[in-house]
Design a protein around this motif. Structure first.
Motif, PDB file in Angstrom:
ATOM      1  N   GLY A 174       0.827  -1.206   0.000  1.00  0.00           N
ATOM      2  CA  GLY A 174       0.000   0.000   0.000  1.00  0.00           C
ATOM      3  C   GLY A 174       0.854   1.246   0.000  1.00  0.00           C
ATOM      4  N   ASP A 175       0.239   2.361   0.270  1.00  0.00           N
ATOM      5  CA  ASP A 175       0.958   3.621   0.326  1.00  0.00           C
ATOM      6  C   ASP A 175       1.552   3.768   1.728  1.00  0.00           C
ATOM      7  OD1 ASP A 175       1.941   6.082  -0.240  1.00  0.00           O
ATOM      8  OD2 ASP A 175       0.018   7.122  -0.095  1.00  0.00           O
ATOM      9  N   GLY A 176       2.817   3.431   1.871  1.00  0.00           N
ATOM     10  CA  GLY A 176       3.468   3.537   3.176  1.00  0.00           C
ATOM     11  C   GLY A 176       3.287   2.331   4.081  1.00  0.00           C
ATOM     12  N   TRP A 177       2.791   1.237   3.564  1.00  0.00           N
ATOM     13  CA  TRP A 177       2.678   0.016   4.367  1.00  0.00           C
ATOM     14  C   TRP A 177       2.717  -1.223   3.477  1.00  0.00           C
ATOM     15  CZ3 TRP A 177      -1.497  -2.741   2.614  1.00  0.00           C
ATOM     16  CH2 TRP A 177      -2.547  -2.011   2.033  1.00  0.00           C
ATOM     17  N   VAL A 178       2.966  -2.367   4.102  1.00  0.00           N
ATOM     18  CA  VAL A 178       2.827  -3.653   3.413  1.00  0.00           C
ATOM     19  C   VAL A 178       2.068  -4.595   4.341  1.00  0.00           C
ATOM     20  CG1 VAL A 178       4.780  -3.704   1.813  1.00  0.00           C
ATOM     21  CG2 VAL A 178       5.148  -4.282   4.211  1.00  0.00           C
ATOM     22  N   GLU A 179       1.360  -5.517   3.746  1.00  0.00           N
ATOM     23  CA  GLU A 179       0.592  -6.503   4.509  1.00  0.00           C
ATOM     24  C   GLU A 179       1.373  -7.815   4.428  1.00  0.00           C
ATOM     25  OE1 GLU A 179      -2.896  -5.382   5.158  1.00  0.00           O
ATOM     26  OE2 GLU A 179      -3.035  -6.997   6.633  1.00  0.00           O
ATOM     27  N   LEU A 180       1.912  -8.273   5.551  1.00  0.00           N
ATOM     28  CA  LEU A 180       2.763  -9.459   5.534  1.00  0.00           C
ATOM     29  C   LEU A 180       2.035 -10.684   6.086  1.00  0.00           C
ATOM     30  CD1 LEU A 180       6.102  -7.845   6.780  1.00  0.00           C
ATOM     31  CD2 LEU A 180       5.378  -8.286   4.430  1.00  0.00           C
ATOM     32  N   THR A 181       2.416 -11.827   5.548  1.00  0.00           N
ATOM     33  CA  THR A 181       1.811 -13.080   6.009  1.00  0.00           C
ATOM     34  C   THR A 181       2.907 -13.927   6.663  1.00  0.00           C
ATOM     35  OG1 THR A 181       2.185 -13.797   3.741  1.00  0.00           O
ATOM     36  CG2 THR A 181      -0.061 -13.248   4.323  1.00  0.00           C
ATOM     37  N   PRO A 182       2.556 -14.761   7.631  1.00  0.00           N
ATOM     38  CA  PRO A 182       3.588 -15.572   8.296  1.00  0.00           C
ATOM     39  C   PRO A 182       4.190 -16.580   7.317  1.00  0.00           C
ATOM     40  CG  PRO A 182       1.458 -15.742   9.439  1.00  0.00           C
ATOM     41  CD  PRO A 182       1.206 -15.040   8.153  1.00  0.00           C
ATOM     42  N   GLY A 183       5.466 -16.881   7.517  1.00  0.00           N
ATOM     43  CA  GLY A 183       6.131 -17.864   6.662  1.00  0.00           C
ATOM     44  C   GLY A 183       7.024 -18.748   7.500  1.00  0.00           C
ATOM     45  N   HIS A 184       7.999 -19.360   6.856  1.00  0.00           N
ATOM     46  CA  HIS A 184       8.909 -20.263   7.582  1.00  0.00           C
ATOM     47  C   HIS A 184      10.340 -19.750   7.532  1.00  0.00           C
ATOM     48  CE1 HIS A 184       5.834 -23.273   8.288  1.00  0.00           C
ATOM     49  NE2 HIS A 184       5.464 -23.141   7.024  1.00  0.00           N
ATOM     50  N   ALA A 185      10.502 -18.437   7.718  1.00  0.00           N
ATOM     51  CA  ALA A 185      11.835 -17.843   7.627  1.00  0.00           C
ATOM     52  C   ALA A 185      12.694 -18.230   8.829  1.00  0.00           C
ATOM     53  CB  ALA A 185      11.725 -16.330   7.534  1.00  0.00           C
TER      54      ALA A 185
END
Ligand code: ZN
Length: 318
Positions: free
Chosen positions: A253-264
């Motif tokens: 988005g404008d000034g943000w991101v929507e993150l999803t959980p992963g296996h990092a």
């Protein structure tokens, strides 16, 4: 195990340059599996059983268990002490010349070949377990990138992530001051910025060399990634042969991101964050890096600052 190649997008650069953020952003794209810093799997995953990005311990994470089965018939078939000793005798920046010209040392060549066989099985297994066509490995280390270049069944692409050296120096000295208070402060004031600047030069130049050796790649500025996330992600994905389709970057988005959980694995605590994460360039150094540290860093690293576009008039990394 299938014989197919796995495409790996390698995020290389000095620590504190936003690699975890980039890794998480890429992991939110369809068809991409981001695995954090795979270089630390042996020690921090197998050895210390640290937490995976999904919140489980490494040993209880079904994804990593599956990887172990596919790669080696289970992690317990490996002798961890032996693997760590092997890695220590192969994977160091000072051995990069031998990675490029392994014929120079027969004993190094033998160790290198053994370690590369382990790595190849690992990367192919991660690709297979994820079921996704693109892996992102944010290991950052230069030497590890040179090793991946030698894997015949890994199709390697390089993102050389850079940040203004003054921001990097400020970020590291801040951390070291925390760790070494109070006596370390005087030492840090002189030795820190110069030592870090030299590391900045050495580390980044190794990635220039990796690119010169024919690994397809691009350079990405942290500051630009945060200011123009959609455009920069599109550039990175195109390099990886997966230019984004309409909707692929809907999480930006404008000034943000929507993150999803992963296996990092490994990486900074940001890897546990999910949901909407605000994006703002961390430029605290402009106000808080002491003048003489700033001068010293500038004097030591200006050729790269110039090459990366950080010295343009009013240039705040685009
Ligand atoms: Zn997990």
């Amino acid at each position: 195990m299938s014989g197919a190649a796995t495409r790996v997008l390698y995020v290389g650069g000095l620590g504190r340059s936003g690699s975890t953020l980039l890794d998480r952003m890429l992991g939110a794209v369809d068809g991409v599996c981001s695995v954090g810093e795979l270089v630390h799997l042996w020690e921090r995953g197998l050895g210390q059983d640290l937490r995976c990005g999904c919140g489980r311990r490494f040993g209880s994470c079904p994804f990593w268990r599956r990887v172990g089965e596919l790669a080696f018939g289970g992690w317990d078939t490996l002798d961890l002490a032996e693997v760590l000793a092997l890695k220590g005798s192969v994977d160091r920046n000072r051995y990069v010349p031998l990675m490029v010209l392994p014929g120079l040392s027969r004993s190094y060549r033998a160790r290198l070949d053994r370690y590369l066989r382990l790595l190849e099985r690992l990367y192919l297994a991660v690709g297979q377990a994820s079921g996704r066509p693109l892996l992102v490995d944010a290991s950052k280390h230069a030497s590890h990138g040179f090793l991946l270049r030698r894997l015949g069944r890994v199709d390697l692409r390089l993102v050389h992530l850079v940040r203004d050296s003054r921001g990097v120096v400020f970020s590291w000295t801040k951390r070291m001051r925390r760790a070494e208070v109070p006596a370390g402060d005087a030492l840090m004031a002189t030795g820190g910025p110069l030592r870090l600047s030299l590391r900045y030069l050495g580390h980044n130049l190794l990635f220039h060399l990796l690119g010169r050796l024919g690994v397809p790649g691009l350079r990405l500025r942290y500051e630009s990634l945060v200011r123009h996330p959609a455009a920069e992600l599109a550039r990175v994905l195109a390099l990886a042969g997966r230019p984004p389709q309409p909707g692929d970057l809907g999480f930006v988005g404008d000034g943000w991101v929507e993150l999803t959980p992963g296996h990092a694995l490994a990486g900074n605590p940001m890897r546990f964050r999910s949901g909407r994460v605000p994006l703002a360039v961390d430029e605290a150094w402009r106000a808080r890096l002491p003048g003489r540290h700033r001068l010293l860093t500038l004097a030591a690293t200006w050729p790269l600052l110039l090459a990366y576009g950080y010295l343009r008039r009013g240039g705040r990394g685009r």
